[in-house]
Motif scaffolding. Structure first.
Motif, PDB file in Angstrom:
ATOM      1  N   UNK A  18       0.842  -1.187   0.000  1.00 43.54           N
ATOM      2  CA  UNK A  18       0.000   0.000   0.000  1.00 43.54           C
ATOM      3  C   UNK A  18       0.871   1.228   0.000  1.00 43.54           C
ATOM      4  N   UNK A  19       0.775   1.944  -1.091  1.00 41.02           N
ATOM      5  CA  UNK A  19       1.513   3.206  -1.079  1.00 41.02           C
ATOM      6  C   UNK A  19       0.635   4.234  -0.368  1.00 41.02           C
ATOM      7  N   UNK A  20       1.302   5.083   0.337  1.00 38.19           N
ATOM      8  CA  UNK A  20       0.538   6.159   0.971  1.00 38.19           C
ATOM      9  C   UNK A  20      -0.131   6.945  -0.131  1.00 38.19           C
ATOM     10  N   UNK A  21      -1.449   6.839  -0.180  1.00 40.35           N
ATOM     11  CA  UNK A  21      -2.145   7.445  -1.303  1.00 40.35           C
ATOM     12  C   UNK A  21      -2.071   8.957  -1.198  1.00 40.35           C
ATOM     13  N   UNK A  22      -1.640   9.553  -2.263  1.00 34.88           N
ATOM     14  CA  UNK A  22      -1.600  11.008  -2.245  1.00 34.88           C
ATOM     15  C   UNK A  22      -2.928  11.505  -2.775  1.00 34.88           C
ATOM     16  N   UNK A  23      -3.630  12.246  -1.995  1.00 40.25           N
ATOM     17  CA  UNK A  23      -4.906  12.743  -2.496  1.00 40.25           C
ATOM     18  C   UNK A  23      -4.684  13.645  -3.698  1.00 40.25           C
ATOM     19  N   UNK A  24      -5.663  13.587  -4.600  1.00 37.58           N
ATOM     20  CA  UNK A  24      -5.506  14.300  -5.870  1.00 37.58           C
ATOM     21  C   UNK A  24      -5.303  15.792  -5.637  1.00 37.58           C
ATOM     22  N   UNK A  25      -5.831  16.265  -4.531  1.00 38.25           N
ATOM     23  CA  UNK A  25      -5.728  17.706  -4.300  1.00 38.25           C
ATOM     24  C   UNK A  25      -4.273  18.147  -4.172  1.00 38.25           C
ATOM     25  N   UNK A  26      -3.401  17.221  -3.682  1.00 32.84           N
ATOM     26  CA  UNK A  26      -2.000  17.593  -3.536  1.00 32.84           C
ATOM     27  C   UNK A  26      -1.363  17.826  -4.901  1.00 32.84           C
ATOM     28  N   UNK A  27      -1.723  16.940  -5.844  1.00 30.59           N
ATOM     29  CA  UNK A  27      -1.189  17.111  -7.194  1.00 30.59           C
ATOM     30  C   UNK A  27      -1.611  18.442  -7.778  1.00 30.59           C
ATOM     31  N   UNK A  28      -2.842  18.788  -7.468  1.00 34.83           N
ATOM     32  CA  UNK A  28      -3.441  19.922  -8.157  1.00 34.83           C
ATOM     33  C   UNK A  28      -3.200  21.241  -7.465  1.00 34.83           C
ATOM     34  N   UNK A  29      -2.902  21.161  -6.159  1.00 36.36           N
ATOM     35  CA  UNK A  29      -2.936  22.404  -5.394  1.00 36.36           C
ATOM     36  C   UNK A  29      -1.889  23.395  -5.865  1.00 36.36           C
ATOM     37  N   UNK A  30      -0.870  22.903  -6.581  1.00 34.25           N
ATOM     38  CA  UNK A  30       0.121  23.824  -7.094  1.00 34.25           C
ATOM     39  C   UNK A  30      -0.440  24.766  -8.143  1.00 34.25           C
ATOM     40  N   UNK A  31      -1.508  24.322  -8.801  1.00 29.79           N
ATOM     41  CA  UNK A  31      -2.010  25.113  -9.908  1.00 29.79           C
ATOM     42  C   UNK A  31      -2.799  26.313  -9.431  1.00 29.79           C
ATOM     43  N   UNK A  32      -2.666  27.354 -10.230  1.00 29.83           N
ATOM     44  CA  UNK A  32      -3.387  28.578  -9.876  1.00 29.83           C
ATOM     45  C   UNK A  32      -4.886  28.366  -9.891  1.00 29.83           C
ATOM     46  N   UNK A  33      -5.330  27.735 -10.978  1.00 26.33           N
ATOM     47  CA  UNK A  33      -6.773  27.625 -11.161  1.00 26.33           C
ATOM     48  C   UNK A  33      -7.412  26.807 -10.057  1.00 26.33           C
ATOM     49  N   UNK A  34      -6.630  25.853  -9.522  1.00 28.82           N
ATOM     50  CA  UNK A  34      -7.236  24.960  -8.541  1.00 28.82           C
ATOM     51  C   UNK A  34      -7.673  25.712  -7.299  1.00 28.82           C
ATOM     52  N   UNK A  35      -6.877  26.712  -6.929  1.00 24.99           N
ATOM     53  CA  UNK A  35      -7.236  27.440  -5.708  1.00 24.99           C
ATOM     54  C   UNK A  35      -8.557  28.182  -5.864  1.00 24.99           C
ATOM     55  N   UNK A  36      -8.714  28.831  -7.000  1.00 25.20           N
ATOM     56  CA  UNK A  36      -9.971  29.560  -7.161  1.00 25.20           C
ATOM     57  C   UNK A  36     -11.134  28.594  -7.332  1.00 25.20           C
ATOM     58  N   UNK A  37     -10.821  27.460  -7.955  1.00 22.80           N
ATOM     59  CA  UNK A  37     -11.872  26.435  -8.103  1.00 22.80           C
ATOM     60  C   UNK A  37     -12.336  25.952  -6.740  1.00 22.80           C
ATOM     61  N   UNK A  38     -11.348  25.711  -5.881  1.00 24.62           N
ATOM     62  CA  UNK A  38     -11.674  25.168  -4.566  1.00 24.62           C
ATOM     63  C   UNK A  38     -12.525  26.153  -3.786  1.00 24.62           C
TER      64      UNK A  38
END
Lengths: 722, 438
Positions: A18-38
């Motif tokens: 079992x790999x420590x699952x990285x939630x998708x939000x971690x991958x995305x949180x670097x992006x600018x658009x993701x913050x405003x989306x969230x």
């Protein structure tokens, strides 16, 4: 690969680490658009949650009260099983969350013993009973363990005890005999506890009912349900059960599926839930039609979602999901959507834009149009060249849009109030439909609005006044929310409404005058222009006479009463100073793409899935799904030998008529797959190729494109033409 | 043992009680292997046998066969009841053999060889559907277990004739419970007399009550329930002081409409407090009192737009034969018109398919009809296809067969009245598309 310690050869199964699952939000949180989306998603989800809670509590209020009552004195119901019947409506997809919430709130407020039985798990009586018993016997023990942790009085031994029993429960014990013995121990414990702590007094202290929730009554196999009810009834004197039936259609459905001797085991009490249309209206009003949301659905996208709702499933859940998907699509991968934020955050958001982002903003169709319409050349050039200038303009334009959105929604509501109860409803009754019209085309110039205006000019003063006062309430509210441009309108409108009051003041003081000239009376004046011509025409004898009379009448200016004058004044004011400036379609505004999402082409295939189209596309253009180099087609009609066999066969069958000759088909298949073989004019076909062909044809038959024909030997019938 | 019948406190079942006592009440004589008790629902079968067995003070176990979805549950229940305590979870009793051994062990332990042990199986018609040797084994329990005083009592509302499998069964001793007569019912209902009212007054009420209800219902539990429910209404004007207690004529006038509405809701037990809103429910029904129950059902809920068309299409597919589809749904040419007239003449001699019941049809045909009756052409999307599934879930369509690979087949589960109402909301003329509609 790990090695094994085993000496012998063989297959060894390794469990994947079992790999420590990285939630998708971690991958995305670097992006600018993701913050405003969230941020955007978070705010609307919050609103939805609040609304959902409110609506659910409204529905459950009575039901919970009933459950509590039955649960607190289970002794009263030995001969019958109390059955709370909740009429849920046919919007099936919403029921899951509804009943999950119900079960949770029953657990919190009435009794800890709740089991939910979905029809899909209960194909037989055995499965039903097992599922019910396991839910009863597992959940409350953990709950009790929590209880005992909460209150210091109960000893730790007890909770250990319970843990043991919890682990012991297996399917073998999931029957009603075991359940009833389990229940008696629980009840005895409950009685003991009642003396010692206050917590269980919340639940009435005594042994509580076991609540069985059956959310989808109709889809339950009737026979299983009958036996299940009879079974429960047999144990009712030992274990007080309580049923909650979720019925999607009507109460009579219960009596249809249960025979007399079963239905007389139930004591039914009916509860109604809110129709999903009302629910949707509330969701729209409280969540989507809010001017301070930075993200809105454009007319087309909104219409798509609404159509799915009205025509297909009545599911509010589906609507909300579609809305969320649109939001995702809006933000995904586009950094410039940072600009989709509240006006206060705009200046900081603009600073984050990179050169590329600004370039893509420039490419937006609405921006291009805007640049073209600019008068000064210098401005145009700086739009195209100067990034800092563009940033400044963007802020300006977007603040304008936000202001516009405020006034747009306020005006829309006003318009809806005016037109919703007109005869024939030329502008639709519901705000949602008016929104669609207003945001897709220019509503002010539409024929519907004109028709409405003529109808409105027949309104009586009472109606008009009450409507105007309603409008004023909405406008004031919107003013509070920040629609500053409405200030003027409100002032003028208030002046007009005040005139109504003065208009009526002199009337009661001059009653004699009034009776002398009834046409002056505002109320009658409404009818007078209609009535008087017919009177005039009464004594007309010939056609020429009639024409003359009519001519005369047309030139004759009908005197307007003061009320009528005021009415036309009000209406023209509304049209010119309110509707015309504020109800312009969003598409006319530059940068509207940032606030209104209208790209339905991108979301349609996701929201309205169409299996057939997907299949056809796969056959016509396998590259779309396979994404391989060998299948790239320059023209969709091309047939390459590298395509999958089904695709080749499918394309060949498109060329044929109603009946397809198998041999010809095979020959053309061979020419494509193996051109060399045909040149040699072989009579023997390579069996491998023939097998491939046969399989492809069989697959095509399975997909429903052809079927075997009885008319001609060695022929198949083609079934589709597109 | 001279046990008097009266000591059992069972009304109107003297003959049956006597029979039972003579069969089971003499432990010194031999006991029958199997007794079969049949009779209509709620005619006092279980009550009588339990009372008798209690009165005779014999060991007995009573199991309702609804529980018997697993035979082991029946066996374990019997054993634990004979033993008088719950069996330890370790003891398993999966089949008849294990049951017999544990029964013998238990008999040895508890010294039951000379005592009468009765096993009552209620709803025993369920046993027929279970493993084929279960019923014969239970009926010959005495023989198989070598316990001479074991008797199995089968209670059922099905006649013995329906039990006999092709292989045959040893006929048991049969006791048939007659339906209660009117005077029996009056006697039994009189037991529920509330304390505050005189017996005369109550029996007067019962006379009225039974006169209304007896034609449609002889189910004693339901009658008792309804009698209690309506009695409070009967007494209302007396409590308010409007009608004198002895004025039975006016009381009758007062109660008869209530009894009639109550008769309509027979077997549907609604919460009594809800009665006021039940009346609200009745009001719209009064408005459409000419409508059938199916029509009322259709009016009581709303379907999505396409779902309505789908159900209409399903109805048309169910009640028209596929041969007629072309005539009905393809635009008519002159020649086919003649054919239609001819075929209608033919069908007059046949039975109308509306009477015969729904035919099954496959998904393709349903969709084809759907697309020909709907004006706008929505493309086949997942949302549309899921509507069919949710109609099946709502029991408006029935799915036939459960082969997951074949094209699914359906039947329409709603009738003509329902469809007419649905079509009215769409202003769609269904009768135009029905061949057999006259």
């Amino acid at each position: 690969m790990d090695s094994t310690v085993s000496v012998s050869k063989g297959c060894f199964a390794f469990k994947r680490k079992r790999k420590g699952k990285i939630p998708s939000s971690v991958h995305l949180s670097g992006n600018l658009w993701y913050q405003s989306y969230k941020k955007c998603m978070g705010s609307s989800e919050e609103l939805l949650e609040v609304l959902e809670k409110k609506i659910f509590t409204e529905i459950f209020e009575g039901l919970l009260e009933y459950v509590k009552k039955c649960s607190s004195n289970p002794e009263t119901s030995h001969t019958e099983i109390p059955a709370a019947t909740l009429l849920t409506g046919v919007n099936m997809p919403d029921h899951t969350s509804l009943f999950a919430t119900l079960s949770k709130s029953i657990q919190q407020q009435a009794t800890p013993h709740v089991a939910t039985l979905w029809a899909r798990d209960c194909s037989s009586l055995k499965a039903t009973v097992e599922r019910m018993c396991s839910q009863f016997m597992l959940v409350p023990t953990s709950d009790d363990a929590n209880d005992s942790q909460d209150c210091d009085n109960s000893s730790n031994e007890e909770s250990d005890d319970e843990k043991q029993t919890k682990s012991k429960i297996n399917r073998w014990h999931c029957n009603l005999q075991y359940l009833s013995s389990w229940y008696s121990t629980i009840a005895a414990k409950g009685n003991k506890k009642r003396k010692t702590n206050k917590l269980s007094e919340k639940f009435g202290g005594k042994a509580q009912s076991l609540v069985v929730i059956i959310p989808d009554f109709e889809s339950f196999p009737a026979k299983v349900l009958q036996e299940f009810i009879l079974l429960l009834k047999g144990y009712q004197y030992r274990v007080p059960f309580l049923l909650v039936l979720g019925v999607a259609t009507a109460v009579s459905a219960v009596h249809r599926s249960l025979p007399h001797h079963v239905s007389s085991c139930l004591r039914m009490k009916v509860f109604h839930s809110r129709p999903s249309l009302a629910y949707l209206n509330e969701v729209l009003e409280k969540v989507f039609f809010l001017p301070d949301q930075p993200f809105h659905l454009g007319g087309k996208a909104f219409k798509l979602l609404l159509d799915v709702f009205l025509f297909h499933d009545f599911s509010v859940m589906g609507f909300v999901q579609g809305y969320k998907f649109c939001m995702m699509q809006h933000f995904h991968g586009k950094d410039w959507t940072v600009l989709t934020c509240s006006p206060e955050e705009l200046p900081s958001a603009v600073k984050l834009l990179s050169k590329q982002d600004i370039e893509s903003v420039r490419k937006l169709p609405s921006v291009r149009k805007h640049i073209e319409t600019l008068c000064s050349k210098a401005d145009q050039i700086s739009w195209l060249k100067d990034d800092t200038f563009v940033k400044g303009e963007i802020v300006k334009l977007l603040t304008n849009i936000h202001k516009y959105v405020h006034s747009f929604f306020a005006t829309l509501k006003c318009l809806n109030i005016l037109t919703c109860d007109l005869p024939g409803a030329p502008l639709e009754k519901q705000l949602r439909s008016v929104y669609i019209i207003a945001s897709t085309c220019d509503i002010v110039k539409s024929s519907e609005l004109k028709e409405c205006m003529t109808l409105l000019s027949f309104l009586s003063s009472d109606e008009l006044e009450s409507k105007l006062s309603e409008i004023l309430v909405i406008l004031h509210e919107s003013l509070k929310n920040g629609a500053t441009q409405m200030m003027d309108v409100i002032e003028k409108l208030e002046g007009l409404v005040a005139k109504f009051k003065t208009l009526w003041a002199p009337v009661p003081t001059t009653p004699t005058k009034n009776s002398q000239s009834p046409s002056r009376s505002p109320l009658k004046a409404v009818r007078s222009p209609l009535k008087s011509p017919s009177k005039l025409l009464m004594n007309v004898n010939s056609r020429s006479q009639l024409r003359e009379k009519l001519k005369e009448m047309s030139t004759h200016d009908i005197k307007l009463s003061p009320f009528e004058k005021l009415r036309t004044e009000v209406l023209s004011f509304l049209l010119e100073e309110m509707f015309t400036p504020f109800l312009a379609s969003p598409q006319t505004k530059p940068l509207h793409e940032l606030v209104f999402f209208d790209n339905i082409a991108a979301v349609k295939s996701h929201i309205v899935g169409s299996p057939r189209q997907a299949m056809l596309r796969g056959l016509r253009d396998p590259h779309f799904y396979l994404d391989c180099d060998c299948c790239k087609l320059s023209d969709l009609g091309d047939i390459l030998p590298t395509l999958p066999d089904v695709s080749i066969v499918y394309k060949l069958h498109l060329e044929s008529g109603k009946l397809i000759n198998m041999f010809d088909w095979l020959q053309s298949f061979l020419t494509i797959v193996d051109p060399s073989s045909v040149e040699e004019e072989q009579t023997e076909v390579d069996p491998k190729l023939q097998a491939r062909f046969t399989r492809a044809v069989a697959e095509l038959q399975f997909l429903g494109f052809i079927k075997s024909s009885n008319r001609k030997t060695d022929h198949v019938t083609r079934l589709t033409w597109c | 043992m001279g046990v008097l019948d009266s000591s059992f406190d069972i009304l109107c079942r003297n003959g049956e009680v006597k029979q039972l006592v003579s069969l089971l009440g003499q432990p010194e004589e031999s006991i029958p292997q199997c007794i079969f008790i049949s009779g209509h629902k709620s005619s006092g079968k279980s009550y009588t046998i339990h009372k008798v067995l209690d009165g005779l003070k014999v060991h007995y176990a009573s199991v309702n066969c609804v529980e018997g979805y697993l035979p082991r549950l029946i066996f374990e229940s019997i054993l634990s009841q004979i033993k008088g305590e719950i069996l330890p979870p370790t003891s398993k009793c999966d089949d008849v053999m294990e049951f017999l051994t544990s029964l013998k062990v238990m008999a040895d332990e508890m010294n039951l060889h000379d005592k009468v042990v009765v096993i009552v199986l209620e709803g025993s018609e369920k046993l027929r559907d279970m493993s084929p040797n279960l019923l014969p084994a239970l009926m010959q329990l005495q023989e198989l277990s070598c316990l001479k005083k074991v008797c199995v009592v089968l209670v059922s509302d099905v006649l013995w004739d329906k039990y006999i499998p092709p292989g045959g069964l040893p006929p048991p001793i049969q006791i048939f419970f007659q339906q209660y007569s009117q005077s029996d019912i009056l006697k039994i209902l009189a037991l529920d007399k509330p304390k505050d009212y005189p017996a005369d007054f109550y029996s007067n009420y019962l006379q009225l009550f039974v006169a209304v209800f007896l034609r449609s219902c002889r189910d004693i539990t339901e009658l008792r329930y309804k009698a209690a429910e309506n009695f409070s209404k009967y007494c209302e004007p007396i409590l308010r002081g409007e009608i004198d207690m002895n004025d039975s004529g006016r009381l009758w006038k007062h109660i008869s409409p209530h009894l009639k509405t109550s008769l309509q809701l027979i077997y549907m037990r609604f919460e009594t407090e809800k009665l006021s809103s039940d009346m609200d429910l009745m009001k719209p029904m009064d408005k459409h009192s000419t409508l059938s129950s199916a029509a009322k059902f259709a009016l009581s809920f709303e379907l999505p737009y396409y779902a309505k068309y789908l159900i209409i299409a399903a109805f048309l597919a169910s009640y028209n034969s596929p041969k007629e589809d072309k005539k009905l749904f393809v635009k008519l040419s002159g020649r086919t018109k003649k054919k239609v007239q001819k075929s209608t003449k033919n069908t007059q001699t046949k039975i109308s398919s509306l009477v015969v019941g729904p035919r099954q049809f496959d998904l393709e045909r349903l969709l084809a009809i759907f697309y020909s009756i709907i004006e706008e052409k929505p493309h086949i999307s997942v949302n549309l296809l899921t509507q069919i599934t949710s109609l099946v879930e709502l029991q408006l369509l029935l799915k036939v067969g459960n082969d997951p690979l074949e094209t699914p087949k359906y039947k329409c589960a709603v009738g003509f009245d329902f469809i007419v109402i649905i079509a009215k909301t769409l202003s769609f003329n269904v009768t135009k598309y029905l061949v057999d509609y006259k």
